[in-house]
Design a protein around this motif. Sequence first.
Motif, PDB file in Angstrom:
ATOM      1  N   SER A 152      40.867  26.340 -69.429  1.00  0.00           N
ATOM      2  CA  SER A 152      39.837  25.809 -68.555  1.00  0.00           C
ATOM      3  C   SER A 152      38.441  26.219 -68.998  1.00  0.00           C
ATOM      4  O   SER A 152      37.449  25.712 -68.498  1.00  0.00           O
ATOM      5  N   GLY A 153      38.338  27.138 -69.951  1.00  0.00           N
ATOM      6  CA  GLY A 153      37.061  27.436 -70.566  1.00  0.00           C
ATOM      7  C   GLY A 153      36.024  28.018 -69.633  1.00  0.00           C
ATOM      8  O   GLY A 153      34.854  27.695 -69.740  1.00  0.00           O
ATOM      9  N   THR A 154      36.405  28.884 -68.707  1.00  0.00           N
ATOM     10  CA  THR A 154      35.455  29.415 -67.739  1.00  0.00           C
ATOM     11  C   THR A 154      35.087  30.871 -68.004  1.00  0.00           C
ATOM     12  O   THR A 154      34.217  31.414 -67.328  1.00  0.00           O
ATOM     13  N   GLU A 155      35.716  31.527 -68.955  1.00  0.00           N
ATOM     14  CA  GLU A 155      35.469  32.940 -69.198  1.00  0.00           C
ATOM     15  C   GLU A 155      34.313  33.131 -70.184  1.00  0.00           C
ATOM     16  O   GLU A 155      34.184  32.392 -71.157  1.00  0.00           O
ATOM     17  N   PRO A 156      33.455  34.143 -69.962  1.00  0.00           N
ATOM     18  CA  PRO A 156      32.385  34.425 -70.927  1.00  0.00           C
ATOM     19  C   PRO A 156      32.914  35.186 -72.135  1.00  0.00           C
ATOM     20  O   PRO A 156      34.043  35.697 -72.135  1.00  0.00           O
ATOM     21  N   ILE A 157      32.084  35.280 -73.144  1.00  0.00           N
ATOM     22  CA  ILE A 157      32.434  36.033 -74.353  1.00  0.00           C
ATOM     23  C   ILE A 157      32.548  37.519 -74.005  1.00  0.00           C
ATOM     24  O   ILE A 157      31.744  38.063 -73.249  1.00  0.00           O
ATOM     25  N   VAL A 158      33.560  38.164 -74.567  1.00  0.00           N
ATOM     26  CA  VAL A 158      33.796  39.591 -74.355  1.00  0.00           C
ATOM     27  C   VAL A 158      33.493  40.345 -75.641  1.00  0.00           C
ATOM     28  O   VAL A 158      33.840  39.888 -76.746  1.00  0.00           O
ATOM     29  N   LEU A 159      32.838  41.501 -75.516  1.00  0.00           N
ATOM     30  CA  LEU A 159      32.512  42.360 -76.657  1.00  0.00           C
ATOM     31  C   LEU A 159      33.224  43.700 -76.518  1.00  0.00           C
ATOM     32  O   LEU A 159      33.363  44.231 -75.414  1.00  0.00           O
ATOM     33  N   ARG A 160      33.643  44.234 -77.650  1.00  0.00           N
ATOM     34  CA  ARG A 160      34.274  45.559 -77.655  1.00  0.00           C
ATOM     35  C   ARG A 160      33.889  46.272 -78.942  1.00  0.00           C
ATOM     36  O   ARG A 160      34.165  45.782 -80.044  1.00  0.00           O
ATOM     37  N   ARG A 161      33.189  47.374 -78.821  1.00  0.00           N
ATOM     38  CA  ARG A 161      32.919  48.206 -79.993  1.00  0.00           C
ATOM     39  C   ARG A 161      34.184  48.967 -80.367  1.00  0.00           C
ATOM     40  O   ARG A 161      34.914  49.453 -79.491  1.00  0.00           O
ATOM     41  N   LEU A 162      34.438  49.088 -81.655  1.00  0.00           N
ATOM     42  CA  LEU A 162      35.677  49.713 -82.102  1.00  0.00           C
ATOM     43  C   LEU A 162      35.680  51.226 -81.890  1.00  0.00           C
ATOM     44  O   LEU A 162      36.746  51.848 -81.938  1.00  0.00           O
ATOM     45  N   ASP A 163      34.506  51.810 -81.651  1.00  0.00           N
ATOM     46  CA  ASP A 163      34.461  53.249 -81.381  1.00  0.00           C
ATOM     47  C   ASP A 163      34.387  53.543 -79.889  1.00  0.00           C
ATOM     48  O   ASP A 163      34.085  54.659 -79.478  1.00  0.00           O
ATOM     49  N   GLU A 164      34.644  52.510 -79.058  1.00  0.00           N
ATOM     50  CA  GLU A 164      34.612  52.693 -77.617  1.00  0.00           C
ATOM     51  C   GLU A 164      35.855  52.070 -76.991  1.00  0.00           C
ATOM     52  O   GLU A 164      36.506  51.222 -77.586  1.00  0.00           O
ATOM     53  N   PHE A 165      36.156  52.480 -75.739  1.00  0.00           N
ATOM     54  CA  PHE A 165      37.297  51.925 -75.023  1.00  0.00           C
ATOM     55  C   PHE A 165      36.904  50.738 -74.157  1.00  0.00           C
ATOM     56  O   PHE A 165      37.685  49.841 -73.921  1.00  0.00           O
ATOM     57  N   GLY A 166      35.696  50.743 -73.624  1.00  0.00           N
ATOM     58  CA  GLY A 166      35.285  49.738 -72.666  1.00  0.00           C
ATOM     59  C   GLY A 166      34.972  48.388 -73.300  1.00  0.00           C
ATOM     60  O   GLY A 166      34.689  48.272 -74.492  1.00  0.00           O
ATOM     61  N   GLU A 167      35.042  47.351 -72.469  1.00  0.00           N
ATOM     62  CA  GLU A 167      34.680  45.996 -72.871  1.00  0.00           C
ATOM     63  C   GLU A 167      33.480  45.551 -72.058  1.00  0.00           C
ATOM     64  O   GLU A 167      33.236  46.034 -70.954  1.00  0.00           O
ATOM     65  N   ARG A 168      32.744  44.588 -72.606  1.00  0.00           N
ATOM     66  CA  ARG A 168      31.538  44.106 -71.946  1.00  0.00           C
ATOM     67  C   ARG A 168      31.483  42.591 -72.059  1.00  0.00           C
ATOM     68  O   ARG A 168      31.746  42.031 -73.126  1.00  0.00           O
ATOM     69  N   ALA A 222      48.176  30.114 -78.106  1.00  0.00           N
ATOM     70  CA  ALA A 222      47.560  29.311 -77.055  1.00  0.00           C
ATOM     71  C   ALA A 222      48.024  29.820 -75.706  1.00  0.00           C
ATOM     72  O   ALA A 222      49.025  30.519 -75.592  1.00  0.00           O
ATOM     73  N   ALA A 223      47.272  29.449 -74.686  1.00  0.00           N
ATOM     74  CA  ALA A 223      47.626  29.887 -73.342  1.00  0.00           C
ATOM     75  C   ALA A 223      48.960  29.273 -72.924  1.00  0.00           C
ATOM     76  O   ALA A 223      49.233  28.111 -73.187  1.00  0.00           O
ATOM     77  N   ARG A 224      49.774  30.073 -72.250  1.00  0.00           N
ATOM     78  CA  ARG A 224      51.044  29.585 -71.728  1.00  0.00           C
ATOM     79  C   ARG A 224      50.810  29.105 -70.305  1.00  0.00           C
ATOM     80  O   ARG A 224      50.179  29.784 -69.502  1.00  0.00           O
ATOM     81  N   ARG A 225      51.310  27.920 -70.023  1.00  0.00           N
ATOM     82  CA  ARG A 225      51.062  27.285 -68.743  1.00  0.00           C
ATOM     83  C   ARG A 225      52.372  26.833 -68.110  1.00  0.00           C
ATOM     84  O   ARG A 225      53.343  26.535 -68.802  1.00  0.00           O
ATOM     85  N   PRO A 234      45.113  25.930 -58.676  1.00  0.00           N
ATOM     86  CA  PRO A 234      44.734  26.413 -60.006  1.00  0.00           C
ATOM     87  C   PRO A 234      45.107  25.444 -61.132  1.00  0.00           C
ATOM     88  O   PRO A 234      45.880  25.763 -62.028  1.00  0.00           O
ATOM     89  N   VAL A 235      44.551  24.231 -61.090  1.00  0.00           N
ATOM     90  CA  VAL A 235      44.828  23.267 -62.139  1.00  0.00           C
ATOM     91  C   VAL A 235      43.924  23.547 -63.334  1.00  0.00           C
ATOM     92  O   VAL A 235      42.777  23.969 -63.179  1.00  0.00           O
ATOM     93  N   ASP A 236      44.450  23.326 -64.518  1.00  0.00           N
ATOM     94  CA  ASP A 236      43.641  23.419 -65.739  1.00  0.00           C
ATOM     95  C   ASP A 236      42.688  22.229 -65.737  1.00  0.00           C
ATOM     96  O   ASP A 236      43.098  21.098 -65.975  1.00  0.00           O
ATOM     97  N   ASP A 237      41.392  22.484 -65.478  1.00  0.00           N
ATOM     98  CA  ASP A 237      40.438  21.389 -65.367  1.00  0.00           C
ATOM     99  C   ASP A 237      39.544  21.262 -66.594  1.00  0.00           C
ATOM    100  O   ASP A 237      38.414  20.786 -66.504  1.00  0.00           O
ATOM    101  N   ALA A 238      40.036  21.683 -67.749  1.00  0.00           N
ATOM    102  CA  ALA A 238      39.252  21.544 -68.974  1.00  0.00           C
ATOM    103  C   ALA A 238      38.994  20.071 -69.267  1.00  0.00           C
ATOM    104  O   ALA A 238      39.843  19.213 -69.039  1.00  0.00           O
ATOM    105  N   THR A 239      37.809  19.771 -69.798  1.00  0.00           N
ATOM    106  CA  THR A 239      37.418  18.381 -70.026  1.00  0.00           C
ATOM    107  C   THR A 239      38.148  17.735 -71.193  1.00  0.00           C
ATOM    108  O   THR A 239      38.081  16.522 -71.354  1.00  0.00           O
ATOM    109  N   TYR A 240      38.834  18.521 -72.024  1.00  0.00           N
ATOM    110  CA  TYR A 240      39.497  17.945 -73.188  1.00  0.00           C
ATOM    111  C   TYR A 240      41.010  17.826 -72.998  1.00  0.00           C
ATOM    112  O   TYR A 240      41.741  17.560 -73.943  1.00  0.00           O
ATOM    113  N   ASN A 241      41.515  18.037 -71.775  1.00  0.00           N
ATOM    114  CA  ASN A 241      42.957  18.011 -71.581  1.00  0.00           C
ATOM    115  C   ASN A 241      43.266  17.341 -70.246  1.00  0.00           C
ATOM    116  O   ASN A 241      43.055  17.926 -69.192  1.00  0.00           O
TER     117      ASN A 241
END
Length: 656
Positions: free
Chosen positions: A133-149, A362-365, A605-612
């Motif tokens: 559905s393409g709604t999640e933002p980009i996630v960053l993770r430094r390899l010397d840290e545990f947390g994600e942003r 790919a995502a399992r649905r 919770p339907v997959d509402d992506a515009t390409y599917n």
Amino acid sequence: AVLTRDLGLDALPAGVSPAVRRGLARCLARDAKERLHDINDLRLELMAGVDEPDPAATTDGGSRGLPRWLVPVLMVLVAVAAVAGMRFGHDSVQVPPVPVVRQVIAGAGFNGWSLSALSPDGQTVAWVPISLSGTEPIVLRRLDEFGERRLVGTEDASNPTFSPDSRWLAYLKIGERVLYKVPVEGGAPQRLADCDMMATHIEWADDGYIYFSGGGSNATDRGVHRVPEAGGPRETIVPVTDEETQTYHALRVPGTDWLVYTAETTGSERLSAMNLANGERRALGIQGSSPQFLPPDILLWFRNSGSEVMASRIDPATLTLRGDAFSVLTQVPAATMLRGCYEISRNGTLIFNRSTSGGLMAARRALSFVDRNGRMTPVFPEEASWAQPRVSPDGRHILVREVRTPNCVLWNYDLARGTRVRITVDEDAHNPLWNPVTGGIIFRYDLGSTFIVAERRPDGTGETRPLYQQEKIEVAPTSISRDGRWLLVNALTNGRDVWAIDLEQGGEPIPFITSGFREQNGAMSPDNRWVAYDSDESGREEVYVISWPDGRNRVQISVEGGHDPSWSHDGRTLYFLGERQVMSVGVTPGANLDPGLPEPAFTGPVDDATYNHAYDVMPDGERAVWIAVSAAGEAKADLWVVSGWGGEVRAKLGAR
């Protein structure tokens, strides 16, 4: 920097010898052929200047030539500087070798549409959480840290890639088909250029340009393009040749004028290159895709047939292979557009996916029924990368596509008997439809640059029967008239248009809905008097209907966005996808239509992506079948990280 502007030597002290000035100038020559090649060349340059008078010193009668005793001192200093500051291209920071360390980041792996990214300094990983559905933002993770942003404002992103200094990310916003960039530390995304490509590979090179390729709307778009890193109009750099059907994975070899890319031909893919300075093009003699470069002289590529990464030493100036190629990584799956799921930083850190039985990550649905009260029940228990469900006209069967590599598969599920029959085997099947007259299954598959609309029996027996084929322009079936004569298709040209194909009379397709906007997903009404479709002409996707076949009358149906329209069996309701729900609009069949206001019909919770096109409605209108998004249905594509992997590759190739 010398590759982009002239560098003066004015900052040198006035007393520096002419020989040293000449030596430095030749070390910094823009043309690689004019550059000094090793320290011995510099020694000869300095020796030639021994006791050479300095014209600037004649005013005081002195001589500022290079004394003989100073030559070995300079040589030692230059040697130390060469070892400490050795680099390739114009990397501003030399990253020291690192020990081999292996780790796994859960859920950060490559997937079908959005590729994971590794910063050039090998310190940070970026990815888009798997969500069709393409709604999640980009996630960053430094390899010397545990947390994600999470980078707020980057929702609906795909294919992130880092800038050469690792401080920015470029990405494609899927819904808008626009390239953006955003600071890694956070901030407002900045629009760069339009990009009408779904599965684009993006390369931010060290020459001030961002290169992209793959998934173009027509033959012109299927080359390699670039835009300035500050934004601007796109420029086609490498047009496809008559032998090529598509280009992917552009790689600018640092410090050179060479652009290496994957050239897809009928039945195979190979690495090709173009010299951006003189336009020279050449095939590298390598069957593979997804080129990567490990400084100073190692080329890597993905071999789809073996699910492995190969490596060979090369001469960067000429792209000539030096010695044999070796397999350096195995069990690597392929993502969309022949992309091997791996990436290397300039310090030799590796990220990759391990292969799974399905290949494509790919995502399992779940394929589920949903009623008017939002209650969901599974059609069958197996979860997979399901897409594009289609209910048979009699409501007894459900056709569904399973996303796989190398070929997507169509399945026919019998609701009464609970059996699932495989329809396609060899074809990479897309966009399935039921033929209301023959009962067969219409779908699209590709042979190189030829896009074929074909039909098979619903039990999977017999031969595939071609109905229509189109050269160079991708077509995708979306609807067929109740009498089986007219087939509507998305045509990836002019942005995206709706064409009509006469299956009875044959001939050329009729461009029915065309403009500079993206019109798609045409759906023929049961009485053959209207075509519903969606368009982005207002700045977002909205649903419209237009009279068939004259196209003279048009009415907007959706109010707050919508896409993927479909008609009820009796033609009195028009459905479309809104945000996580199926909307319905009452209409009056006939010449006037007289639509009502949209209201929710099936919510959940339907997959509402515009390409599917992820839903269909049962003939009685009481239930819909859709691709359900749920936490349990998310694939967790783990990302494997190996710091110091470059040293292992160099050892295997016998390189220092």
